[in-house]
Scaffold this motif. Structure first.
Motif, PDB file in Angstrom:
ATOM      1  N   ASN B 136      15.580   3.580  25.917  1.00  0.00           N
ATOM      2  CA  ASN B 136      15.736   3.574  27.373  1.00  0.00           C
ATOM      3  C   ASN B 136      15.385   4.943  27.953  1.00  0.00           C
ATOM      4  O   ASN B 136      16.082   5.454  28.825  1.00  0.00           O
ATOM      5  CB  ASN B 136      17.160   3.143  27.770  1.00  0.00           C
ATOM      6  CG  ASN B 136      18.241   4.069  27.206  1.00  0.00           C
ATOM      7  OD1 ASN B 136      18.005   4.789  26.250  1.00  0.00           O
ATOM      8  ND2 ASN B 136      19.408   4.055  27.809  1.00  0.00           N
ATOM      9  N   GLY B 137      14.294   5.515  27.445  1.00  0.00           N
ATOM     10  CA  GLY B 137      13.879   6.827  27.920  1.00  0.00           C
ATOM     11  C   GLY B 137      12.467   6.818  28.459  1.00  0.00           C
ATOM     12  O   GLY B 137      11.971   5.790  28.921  1.00  0.00           O
ATOM     13  N   GLU B 138      11.821   7.978  28.384  1.00  0.00           N
ATOM     14  CA  GLU B 138      10.517   8.160  29.009  1.00  0.00           C
ATOM     15  C   GLU B 138       9.408   8.414  27.980  1.00  0.00           C
ATOM     16  O   GLU B 138       8.327   8.853  28.341  1.00  0.00           O
ATOM     17  CB  GLU B 138      10.581   9.330  29.999  1.00  0.00           C
ATOM     18  CG  GLU B 138      11.656   9.185  31.077  1.00  0.00           C
ATOM     19  CD  GLU B 138      11.366   8.068  32.068  1.00  0.00           C
ATOM     20  OE1 GLU B 138      10.233   7.543  32.067  1.00  0.00           O
ATOM     21  OE2 GLU B 138      12.290   7.717  32.826  1.00  0.00           O
ATOM     22  N   GLY B 139       9.709   8.178  26.703  1.00  0.00           N
ATOM     23  CA  GLY B 139       8.665   8.340  25.684  1.00  0.00           C
ATOM     24  C   GLY B 139       8.324   9.789  25.383  1.00  0.00           C
ATOM     25  O   GLY B 139       7.193  10.089  25.008  1.00  0.00           O
ATOM     26  N   ASN B 140       9.309  10.668  25.522  1.00  0.00           N
ATOM     27  CA  ASN B 140       9.056  12.077  25.189  1.00  0.00           C
ATOM     28  C   ASN B 140       9.183  12.273  23.689  1.00  0.00           C
ATOM     29  O   ASN B 140      10.183  12.757  23.176  1.00  0.00           O
ATOM     30  CB  ASN B 140      10.032  12.989  25.933  1.00  0.00           C
ATOM     31  CG  ASN B 140       9.765  12.986  27.419  1.00  0.00           C
ATOM     32  OD1 ASN B 140       8.640  12.717  27.850  1.00  0.00           O
ATOM     33  ND2 ASN B 140      10.781  13.270  28.196  1.00  0.00           N
ATOM     34  N   ARG B 141       8.151  11.850  23.009  1.00  0.00           N
ATOM     35  CA  ARG B 141       8.108  11.868  21.547  1.00  0.00           C
ATOM     36  C   ARG B 141       6.739  12.352  21.121  1.00  0.00           C
ATOM     37  O   ARG B 141       5.781  12.250  21.880  1.00  0.00           O
ATOM     38  CB  ARG B 141       8.298  10.435  21.012  1.00  0.00           C
ATOM     39  CG  ARG B 141       9.591   9.809  21.438  1.00  0.00           C
ATOM     40  CD  ARG B 141       9.486   8.306  21.496  1.00  0.00           C
ATOM     41  NE  ARG B 141      10.837   7.749  21.662  1.00  0.00           N
ATOM     42  CZ  ARG B 141      11.291   6.698  21.013  1.00  0.00           C
ATOM     43  NH1 ARG B 141      10.512   6.049  20.177  1.00  0.00           N
ATOM     44  NH2 ARG B 141      12.515   6.270  21.203  1.00  0.00           N
ATOM     45  N   LEU B 229      21.462  14.114  35.823  1.00  0.00           N
ATOM     46  CA  LEU B 229      20.533  13.487  34.884  1.00  0.00           C
ATOM     47  C   LEU B 229      19.093  13.695  35.344  1.00  0.00           C
ATOM     48  O   LEU B 229      18.210  14.005  34.545  1.00  0.00           O
ATOM     49  CB  LEU B 229      20.838  11.989  34.757  1.00  0.00           C
ATOM     50  CG  LEU B 229      19.837  11.215  33.898  1.00  0.00           C
ATOM     51  CD1 LEU B 229      19.920  11.625  32.434  1.00  0.00           C
ATOM     52  CD2 LEU B 229      20.046   9.712  34.024  1.00  0.00           C
ATOM     53  N   TYR B 230      18.870  13.531  36.640  1.00  0.00           N
ATOM     54  CA  TYR B 230      17.539  13.692  37.230  1.00  0.00           C
ATOM     55  C   TYR B 230      16.951  15.055  36.865  1.00  0.00           C
ATOM     56  O   TYR B 230      15.806  15.162  36.423  1.00  0.00           O
ATOM     57  CB  TYR B 230      17.674  13.526  38.742  1.00  0.00           C
ATOM     58  CG  TYR B 230      16.424  13.747  39.553  1.00  0.00           C
ATOM     59  CD1 TYR B 230      15.409  12.795  39.575  1.00  0.00           C
ATOM     60  CD2 TYR B 230      16.266  14.895  40.338  1.00  0.00           C
ATOM     61  CE1 TYR B 230      14.269  12.987  40.340  1.00  0.00           C
ATOM     62  CE2 TYR B 230      15.141  15.092  41.104  1.00  0.00           C
ATOM     63  CZ  TYR B 230      14.145  14.144  41.101  1.00  0.00           C
ATOM     64  OH  TYR B 230      13.020  14.341  41.868  1.00  0.00           O
ATOM     65  N   ASP B 231      17.762  16.098  37.024  1.00  0.00           N
ATOM     66  CA  ASP B 231      17.284  17.446  36.712  1.00  0.00           C
ATOM     67  C   ASP B 231      16.923  17.574  35.229  1.00  0.00           C
ATOM     68  O   ASP B 231      15.915  18.190  34.889  1.00  0.00           O
ATOM     69  CB  ASP B 231      18.352  18.491  37.066  1.00  0.00           C
ATOM     70  CG  ASP B 231      18.501  18.655  38.573  1.00  0.00           C
ATOM     71  OD1 ASP B 231      17.601  18.196  39.311  1.00  0.00           O
ATOM     72  OD2 ASP B 231      19.521  19.226  39.012  1.00  0.00           O
ATOM     73  N   LEU B 234      13.688  15.515  34.497  1.00  0.00           N
ATOM     74  CA  LEU B 234      12.502  16.195  35.052  1.00  0.00           C
ATOM     75  C   LEU B 234      12.141  17.423  34.225  1.00  0.00           C
ATOM     76  O   LEU B 234      10.960  17.702  34.001  1.00  0.00           O
ATOM     77  CB  LEU B 234      12.747  16.603  36.503  1.00  0.00           C
ATOM     78  CG  LEU B 234      12.585  15.526  37.567  1.00  0.00           C
ATOM     79  CD1 LEU B 234      12.423  16.174  38.939  1.00  0.00           C
ATOM     80  CD2 LEU B 234      11.418  14.594  37.298  1.00  0.00           C
ATOM     81  N   GLN B 235      13.157  18.130  33.758  1.00  0.00           N
ATOM     82  CA  GLN B 235      12.893  19.315  32.931  1.00  0.00           C
ATOM     83  C   GLN B 235      12.219  18.910  31.622  1.00  0.00           C
ATOM     84  O   GLN B 235      11.262  19.543  31.178  1.00  0.00           O
ATOM     85  CB  GLN B 235      14.203  20.071  32.647  1.00  0.00           C
ATOM     86  CG  GLN B 235      14.013  21.371  31.889  1.00  0.00           C
ATOM     87  CD  GLN B 235      13.152  22.375  32.669  1.00  0.00           C
ATOM     88  OE1 GLN B 235      13.449  22.683  33.814  1.00  0.00           O
ATOM     89  NE2 GLN B 235      12.076  22.844  32.046  1.00  0.00           N
ATOM     90  N   HIS B 236      12.728  17.818  31.011  1.00  0.00           N
ATOM     91  CA  HIS B 236      12.116  17.342  29.768  1.00  0.00           C
ATOM     92  C   HIS B 236      10.666  16.923  30.005  1.00  0.00           C
ATOM     93  O   HIS B 236       9.788  17.235  29.208  1.00  0.00           O
ATOM     94  CB  HIS B 236      12.905  16.154  29.204  1.00  0.00           C
ATOM     95  CG  HIS B 236      14.252  16.543  28.665  1.00  0.00           C
ATOM     96  ND1 HIS B 236      15.133  15.625  28.159  1.00  0.00           N
ATOM     97  CD2 HIS B 236      14.872  17.738  28.553  1.00  0.00           C
ATOM     98  CE1 HIS B 236      16.232  16.240  27.758  1.00  0.00           C
ATOM     99  NE2 HIS B 236      16.098  17.526  27.997  1.00  0.00           N
ATOM    100  N   ALA B 237      10.431  16.220  31.112  1.00  0.00           N
ATOM    101  CA  ALA B 237       9.072  15.759  31.424  1.00  0.00           C
ATOM    102  C   ALA B 237       8.150  16.954  31.626  1.00  0.00           C
ATOM    103  O   ALA B 237       7.012  16.971  31.137  1.00  0.00           O
ATOM    104  CB  ALA B 237       9.092  14.871  32.671  1.00  0.00           C
ATOM    105  N   GLU B 238       8.647  17.967  32.328  1.00  0.00           N
ATOM    106  CA  GLU B 238       7.847  19.161  32.579  1.00  0.00           C
ATOM    107  C   GLU B 238       7.518  19.869  31.258  1.00  0.00           C
ATOM    108  O   GLU B 238       6.375  20.259  31.022  1.00  0.00           O
ATOM    109  CB  GLU B 238       8.642  20.091  33.494  1.00  0.00           C
ATOM    110  CG  GLU B 238       7.861  21.277  34.023  1.00  0.00           C
ATOM    111  CD  GLU B 238       8.770  22.237  34.794  1.00  0.00           C
ATOM    112  OE1 GLU B 238       9.603  21.762  35.592  1.00  0.00           O
ATOM    113  OE2 GLU B 238       8.656  23.456  34.558  1.00  0.00           O
ATOM    114  N   ASP B 239       8.524  19.995  30.404  1.00  0.00           N
ATOM    115  CA  ASP B 239       8.314  20.633  29.101  1.00  0.00           C
ATOM    116  C   ASP B 239       7.295  19.845  28.288  1.00  0.00           C
ATOM    117  O   ASP B 239       6.394  20.417  27.665  1.00  0.00           O
ATOM    118  CB  ASP B 239       9.633  20.707  28.305  1.00  0.00           C
ATOM    119  CG  ASP B 239      10.619  21.676  28.926  1.00  0.00           C
ATOM    120  OD1 ASP B 239      10.217  22.464  29.814  1.00  0.00           O
ATOM    121  OD2 ASP B 239      11.804  21.637  28.534  1.00  0.00           O
TER     122      ASP B 239
END
Lengths: 250, 362
Positions: B136-141, B229-231, B234-239
């Protein structure tokens, strides 16, 4: 002269006052645990891990390294930590739903493998955080949001007796006990024994703590204590089922 | 850490055996695993070799537990990994999600088997969607799809390094064919190839006295407020987006003048490579493009290949019913090149399959 209330040194003060409901037993369990951490002088090497559910509200309760995981998965996370760093003291903190239902396979297999972790399971006979549904520990006839006419044992079986089944699965080096928040000194002694059993390298250590949930039980103070002492303690016998530390250490 | 391989040497091994040697060479300290075919021999070799090098193993009660014990071990500062397949990969999406949320350097070897459900124990490429975007995430793998036994060795070593450097869960995506077949390769100590191994470090259980030398760590993966959670997300996505160019790997051949681009990944790309050569010998201008990283995906590199070739068509060949195809379509949204699919879920693809398909669509 003012006397400050006694606050365990191992508590994390910026997270106080804590966020549990008025009348909830978690605060009593965590106070006993904090005092034991102080007395055993293990604050620097303690890893406190909490589950999902009301136990989650303790994620920053202690001034100890802490981690948090998914519902029922605290046991394997603590096992992974302890096996990696045996010098650490690992304390898994969970509710009856996390331990006896969704995480039951982890709990029983950790017991069978004699994992050298200490698990504290708070039994309040319902899923508190999600709004008071039936738990594995809900008493026969007890009303919850998913047993609005009372728990029917023909349909959902009888309450899980965790310490009893873990007692049957473990060898002599495990520590297994059931405490209650109505008897603070005994509760603290059981938690201390459970931690000593890990620190001294014996093995799996487990304490179930009978606790209160006036919010979801919809009880006043008197009714809350009545349910704990007269209903729960009757069904779930309090005491040590297995203590490898020897009688002299109690 | 004790040397495991010593002098660089030729070997003739199964893919699962190579995973074990590579994990040893990479300095993996503990494996948590649960039996499922076709990854079992990773555990079999690890349990035989690990004690000789002071490494640990635990057979857990299920894949959920294997994943979460890895999460615990890496938090405690150990290089830990697991291996699984199929329904086991499904169960492990829960701990993989925790690793994504808490930026844990978890490493997992996935040896794809047939699906859906229990499918077959043999082979497929049907765990692409699950491994890249499961949970249930954004695929940061970070997902590496290997094609040869040499790559299994190379990318398992690299996998541990990128996991600990970038702190996103890392996957080596193989399959049952790669797991079970033997193939020659060269095995080596990473330092002999100038590869510096990233040292693990504890996230909890750190040295020093709390309140004197350091503050206590409070790790969590749940938040009270939407904005908190949003922050974090977004930080993970940016990284993730920032490091993606450093991670992306791909392979490209004969694309400059290609009339048709053949896209594949993993072991199927070997058939695609042969097919391109054979088609070229027959006068058909075919080009080869292979994403090595499925996450992050080499989308710009594929767009460039399309542009420079001026190809009229693209063919996606995979042992699944369109999982790579859908991934490509979302990654190169806006490109107008027609995309055809050669979908053979759960079965192997050879050069003739691809050549025949190309001839039927050109």
């Amino acid at each position: 002269m003012t006397v400050s209330p006694a606050v365990p040194k191992s508590w994390y003060l910026p997270s106080k006052p804590h966020k549990f409901c008025p009348g909830c037993g978690h605060g009593i369990v965590l106070k006993a645990l904090g005092e034991v951490i102080d007395e055993l002088n293990i604050q620097d090497k303690t890893i406190f891990g909490c589950d999902i559910g009301c136990s989650l509200l303790s994620w920053n309760f202690f001034n100890c390294d802490s981690t948090q995981t998914h519902h029922g998965r605290t046991t394997p996370v603590m096992v992974g930590i302890k096996r990696s760093r045996p010098e650490l003291v690992t304390i898994g903190y969970m509710g009856d739903g996390g331990g006896y239902s969704i995480g039951s396979q982890h709990l029983l297999n950790a017991a069978v493998r004699n994992e050298k972790v200490t698990l504290i399971l708070v039994n309040n006979t319902n899923y508190g955080m999600t709004g008071g549904q039936m738990a594995p520990t809900t008493l026969p006839g007890q009303k919850t949001e998913t047993t609005p006419y009372g728990r029917d044992t023909d349909v959902t079986g009888y309450p899980t007796k965790g310490p009893e089944f873990l007692n049957a699965l473990t060898q002599d080096d495990a520590y297994i006990a059931r405490a209650t928040v109505s008897n603070y000194r005994q509760l603290k002694r059981f938690i201390k024994n459970a931690l000593r059993n890990q620190i001294e390298g014996h093995g799996f250590s487990f304490v179930e703590v009978l606790s209160t949930c006036p919010t979801n039980w919809r009880t006043n103070a008197q009714q809350t204590l009545h349910f704990l002492e007269d209903e729960m303690e009757k069904y779930f016998p309090v005491g040590e089922l297995k203590n490898p530390l020897g009688k002299g250490d109690k | 850490m004790q040397a495991t391989i010593g002098e660089s040497k030729k070997a003739f091994m199964t893919g699962n055996e190579i995973v074990t040697w590579a994990a040893l060479a990479a300095g993996a300290e503990v494996m948590f695993g649960y039996p499922i075919t076709p990854q079992n021999e990773v555990m079999h070799y690890w349990t035989r070799l690990a004690p000789k090098y002071g490494r640990e193993f635990l057979q857990t009660e299920d894949e959920i537990s294997a994943g979460f014990t890895v999460c615990g071990a890496v938090q405690a500062g150990k290089k830990a990994f697991t291996a699984t397949a199929g329904p086991g990969n499904v169960l492990m999406q829960e701990p993989f999600g925790m690793a994504e949320a808490m930026r844990l350097p978890l490493v997992a070897i996935i040896q794809q088997r047939g699906g859906p459900s229990s499918g077959t124990v043999v082979y497929s490429q049907q765990e692409v969607t699950l491994t890249t975007f499961g949970g249930n995430g954004e695929g940061n793998r970070m997902v590496y799809s290997t094609a040869t036994h040499q790559e299994i060795f190379d990318y398992v070593i690299k996998g541990f390094n990128v996991a600990w450097k970038y702190r996103f869960p890392t996957f080596i995506l193989g399959d049952g064919y790669q797991a079970k077949m033997r193939e020659p390769l060269t095995i080596y100590e990473p330092q002999d190839r100038g590869i510096e191994m990233v040292s693990p470090y504890p996230l909890i259980g750190k040295a020093g006295s709390i309140g004197v030398d350091r503050e206590a760590e409070h790790l969590c993966n749940i938040y009270s407020l939407e904005e908190e959670l949003y922050d974090v997300v977004l930080q993970h996505a940016e990284d993730y987006e920032r490091i993606a160019p450093e991670i992306i790997e791909y392979e490209e051949k004969e694309c400059e003048d290609a009339d048709i681009l053949i896209i594949s990944h993993g072991v199927v790309s070997r058939a695609a490579d042969d097919a391109v050569k054979a088609l070229r010998a027959q006068g058909i201008k075919a080009g080869y493009f292979r994403p090595i990283t499925l996450r992050p995906f080499p989308q710009q590199q594929l767009r460039d290949a399309i542009a420079k070739s001026g190809a009229k068509k693209m063919l996606v060949a995979e042992s699944a019913y369109g999982q790579l195809y859908r991934l490509i379509r979302q990654e190169i949204y806006g490109e107008t090149i027609p995309i055809e699919g050669l979908f053979m879920p759960g079965v192997g693809i050879i050069d003739y399959d691809i050549m025949n398909k190309v001839k039927s669509i050109l």
